[in-house]
Motif scaffolding. Structure first.
Motif, PDB file in Angstrom:
ATOM      1  N   THR A   1      -0.159 -30.880   4.475  1.00  0.00           N
ATOM      2  CA  THR A   1      -0.078 -29.326   4.292  1.00  0.00           C
ATOM      3  C   THR A   1       0.253 -29.503   2.690  1.00  0.00           C
ATOM      4  O   THR A   1       0.577 -30.460   2.120  1.00  0.00           O
ATOM      5  N   PRO A   2      -0.296 -28.388   1.793  1.00  0.00           N
ATOM      6  CA  PRO A   2      -0.226 -28.328   0.313  1.00  0.00           C
ATOM      7  C   PRO A   2       1.218 -28.019  -0.123  1.00  0.00           C
ATOM      8  O   PRO A   2       1.954 -27.151   0.680  1.00  0.00           O
ATOM      9  N   SER A   3       1.570 -28.672  -1.205  1.00  0.00           N
ATOM     10  CA  SER A   3       2.827 -28.214  -1.662  1.00  0.00           C
ATOM     11  C   SER A   3       2.406 -26.642  -2.431  1.00  0.00           C
ATOM     12  O   SER A   3       3.515 -25.837  -2.346  1.00  0.00           O
ATOM     13  N   SER A   4       1.480 -26.275  -2.818  1.00  0.00           N
ATOM     14  CA  SER A   4       1.215 -25.025  -3.132  1.00  0.00           C
ATOM     15  C   SER A   4      -0.165 -24.715  -3.338  1.00  0.00           C
ATOM     16  O   SER A   4      -1.130 -25.596  -3.201  1.00  0.00           O
ATOM     17  N   GLY A   5      -0.670 -23.441  -3.300  1.00  0.00           N
ATOM     18  CA  GLY A   5      -2.121 -22.902  -3.389  1.00  0.00           C
ATOM     19  C   GLY A   5      -2.578 -23.028  -1.955  1.00  0.00           C
ATOM     20  O   GLY A   5      -1.507 -22.717  -0.870  1.00  0.00           O
ATOM     21  N   SER A   6      -3.801 -22.532  -1.480  1.00  0.00           N
ATOM     22  CA  SER A   6      -4.213 -21.910  -0.319  1.00  0.00           C
ATOM     23  C   SER A   6      -5.585 -22.755   0.200  1.00  0.00           C
ATOM     24  O   SER A   6      -6.270 -23.245  -0.594  1.00  0.00           O
ATOM     25  N   VAL A   7      -5.757 -22.760   1.415  1.00  0.00           N
ATOM     26  CA  VAL A   7      -6.956 -23.142   2.162  1.00  0.00           C
ATOM     27  C   VAL A   7      -7.503 -21.991   2.991  1.00  0.00           C
ATOM     28  O   VAL A   7      -6.641 -21.478   3.765  1.00  0.00           O
ATOM     29  N   THR A   8      -8.506 -21.467   2.844  1.00  0.00           N
ATOM     30  CA  THR A   8      -9.185 -20.437   3.620  1.00  0.00           C
ATOM     31  C   THR A   8     -10.567 -20.909   4.268  1.00  0.00           C
ATOM     32  O   THR A   8     -11.266 -21.323   3.644  1.00  0.00           O
TER      33      THR A   8
END
Length: 225
Positions: free
Chosen positions: A58-65
């Motif tokens: 999982t990321p600490s921040s930001g996004s994946v779509t």
């Protein structure tokens, strides 16, 4: 329109002192049928980035779509189903189960989703033929060469018709001849299957097969010529 959108992605790990920042403000977009190689020195965060894109971390921040869906908004069970249906993985180590045949190894993702239907078996046999192992259906991994085992891993990664194919140093443990063959095979199948392909690699030879090349250094991802 992009089918994979990585936006302002960051990853850090807690340490005794200050946080260890591995990824900083990473952004990337790809459409189905496109491919990219991500280069970078050891420890630059390439595998971490790939694992986040593949929802294994999982990321600490930001996004994946992916395909309009933010997978990190799903429940754990929903995420497992999403990953199985839409993402295929090829790692440096093939991760084949030694007790299973080539055909059974390729079918593993379909079994995880329920059971291997006759259609799934037919697709597995077709993929095994396309990776050049039609005569090895009943062989076990110990009876295959390193290059052949990696071909099985490529077929397994594609069995569910994933939208996204991720390859982490897929030629790293192979000799040059097998590395060239696996690189070309990955690209040919990616174009045939019309998937997105993200490859992280140390190999300039493999990277040069891809239509785009990016470099990850000190946590920052940049396009390179």
């Amino acid at each position: 329109m992009a089918d994979l959108v990585v936006s302002k992605l960051a990853k850090e790990f807690v340490t005794r002192d200050e946080p260890l920042v591995v990824l900083r403000d990473i952004s990337l977009q790809l459409a189905v049928g496109e491919n990219v190689a991500i280069l970078g020195p050891s420890g630059s965060g390439k595998s971490t980035l790939l694992h986040i894109i593949g929802t294994l971390d999982t990321p600490s921040s930001g996004s994946v779509t992916l395909l309009g869906q933010d997978p990190f908004q799903l429940t754990e069970r929903q995420l497992a189903v999403f990953r199985n249906q839409h993402i295929g993985f090829v790692f440096q180590d093939h991760h084949l189960l030694p007790q299973l045949t080539v055909l059974e190894n390729v079918l593993i993702p379909t079994i995880a989703a329920g059971n291997a239907t006759s259609e799934a078996v037919a697709r597995a046999e077709d993929l095994i033929d396309r990776v050049g192992l039609a005569e090895r259906l009943d062989h076990r991994p110990a009876e295959l060469s390193g290059g052949e085992r990696q071909r099985v891993a490529v077929a397994r990664a594609l069995i569910q018709r994933p939208a996204l194919l991720l390859a982490d140093e897929p030629t790293g443990s192979l000799d040059r001849t097998n590395a060239q063959a696996i690189g070309k095979l990955l690209l040919d199948l990616q174009q045939q299957e019309k998937t997105l392909l993200v490859v992280v690699t140390h190999s300039l030879e493999l990277a040069n097969l891809m239509s785009r090349r990016m470099e990850l250094d000190d946590g920052v991802l940049q396009e390179v010529d």
